[in-house]
Design a protein around this motif. Sequence first.
Motif, short mmCIF file in Angstrom:
data_model
loop_
_atom_site.label_atom_id
_atom_site.label_comp_id
_atom_site.label_asym_id
_atom_site.label_seq_id
_atom_site.Cartn_x
_atom_site.Cartn_y
_atom_site.Cartn_z
N VAL A 19 -93.71 32.56 -75.35
CA VAL A 19 -93.71 31.29 -75.54
C VAL A 19 -94.77 30.54 -74.37
N LEU A 20 -94.50 30.73 -73.43
CA LEU A 20 -95.16 30.14 -72.24
C LEU A 20 -96.91 30.79 -72.27
N ALA A 21 -97.02 32.07 -72.89
CA ALA A 21 -98.13 32.50 -73.17
C ALA A 21 -98.96 31.74 -74.17
N HIS A 22 -98.17 31.26 -75.33
CA HIS A 22 -98.70 30.87 -76.68
C HIS A 22 -98.95 29.38 -76.24
N ILE A 23 -98.25 28.80 -75.54
CA ILE A 23 -98.53 27.35 -75.07
C ILE A 23 -99.72 27.28 -74.21
N GLN A 24 -100.06 28.28 -73.36
CA GLN A 24 -101.27 28.13 -72.55
C GLN A 24 -102.47 28.25 -73.58
N ALA A 25 -102.31 29.42 -74.32
CA ALA A 25 -103.41 29.78 -75.19
C ALA A 25 -103.74 28.71 -76.24
N HIS A 26 -102.78 27.88 -76.57
CA HIS A 26 -103.00 26.95 -77.66
C HIS A 26 -102.75 25.43 -77.26
N LEU A 27 -102.94 25.07 -75.81
CA LEU A 27 -102.88 23.77 -75.38
C LEU A 27 -103.48 22.80 -76.19
N GLY A 28 -104.68 23.12 -76.74
CA GLY A 28 -105.51 21.78 -77.23
C GLY A 28 -104.96 21.64 -78.74
N GLU A 29 -103.95 22.42 -79.23
CA GLU A 29 -103.76 22.39 -80.50
C GLU A 29 -102.21 21.81 -80.61
N PRO A 30 -102.05 20.98 -81.85
CA PRO A 30 -100.48 20.82 -81.91
C PRO A 30 -99.79 21.99 -81.78
N LEU A 31 -98.45 21.83 -81.11
CA LEU A 31 -97.46 22.91 -80.76
C LEU A 31 -96.20 22.22 -81.33
N ARG A 32 -95.84 23.08 -82.49
CA ARG A 32 -94.70 22.72 -83.11
C ARG A 32 -93.59 23.63 -82.56
N LEU A 33 -92.55 22.89 -82.39
CA LEU A 33 -91.31 23.31 -81.99
C LEU A 33 -90.59 24.38 -82.79
N GLU A 34 -90.80 24.43 -84.02
CA GLU A 34 -90.20 25.51 -84.80
C GLU A 34 -91.16 26.83 -84.56
N VAL A 35 -92.43 26.67 -84.34
CA VAL A 35 -93.19 28.04 -83.85
C VAL A 35 -92.73 28.43 -82.73
N LEU A 36 -92.59 27.60 -81.65
CA LEU A 36 -92.36 28.08 -80.30
C LEU A 36 -90.77 28.77 -80.45
N ALA A 37 -89.95 28.44 -81.16
CA ALA A 37 -88.62 28.80 -81.42
C ALA A 37 -88.55 30.24 -81.97
N ALA A 38 -89.35 30.31 -82.78
CA ALA A 38 -89.65 31.73 -83.59
C ALA A 38 -90.04 32.74 -82.76
N LEU A 39 -91.01 32.39 -81.84
CA LEU A 39 -91.46 33.60 -80.92
C LEU A 39 -90.50 34.10 -80.32
N CYS A 40 -89.27 33.34 -80.06
CA CYS A 40 -88.20 33.87 -79.30
C CYS A 40 -87.07 34.33 -79.96
N GLY A 41 -87.16 34.01 -81.34
CA GLY A 41 -86.25 34.52 -82.52
C GLY A 41 -84.94 33.51 -82.24
N LEU A 42 -85.15 32.51 -81.95
CA LEU A 42 -84.08 31.33 -81.65
C LEU A 42 -83.99 30.28 -82.57
N SER A 43 -83.00 29.66 -82.69
CA SER A 43 -83.00 28.41 -83.69
C SER A 43 -83.80 27.24 -82.89
N ILE A 44 -84.13 26.32 -83.32
CA ILE A 44 -84.81 25.13 -82.64
C ILE A 44 -83.92 24.72 -81.40
N TRP A 45 -82.60 24.33 -81.96
CA TRP A 45 -81.63 23.76 -80.96
C TRP A 45 -81.33 24.77 -79.96
N ARG A 46 -81.16 26.11 -80.14
CA ARG A 46 -81.14 27.08 -79.03
C ARG A 46 -82.07 27.04 -78.28
N PHE A 47 -83.24 27.27 -78.66
CA PHE A 47 -84.49 27.53 -78.10
C PHE A 47 -84.83 26.19 -77.10
N ALA A 48 -84.38 25.05 -77.39
CA ALA A 48 -84.88 23.99 -76.66
C ALA A 48 -83.66 23.84 -75.48
#
Length: 121
Positions: A19-48
Amino acid sequence: MAKPCTPPADRRRRSLEPVLAHIQAHLGEPLRLEVLAALCGLSIWRFATVFRERVGMSPYRYVNHLRIQHAQALLSQGMPAARAASESGFYDQSHLTRRFKRLCGMTPGQYQSSQSPNIPS
């Protein structure tokens, strides 16, 4: 031989590195919580929750901090605020200005002025 089952506690300790690597690589783009949570295999709420526990702030605040740091670096190089905003993932210059002022206590223009060397007259 049967493969051992992963205990639930281990599944919850999934690494945030992708997730941290994805954020760094795509900082200039919209970052959706659903995508970040999916990278960890967690639900949105659990990921947060996990993100906040491990990083010390919400994913939204973390991304904003990184974007402001990136904008600061660009402004220090003399880039106009509108372009720095665009390249840092903000919607427009006013979006950057609002976030920048809230986090840094000054506008991007004031920051840029403070970064330029004082040349004696």
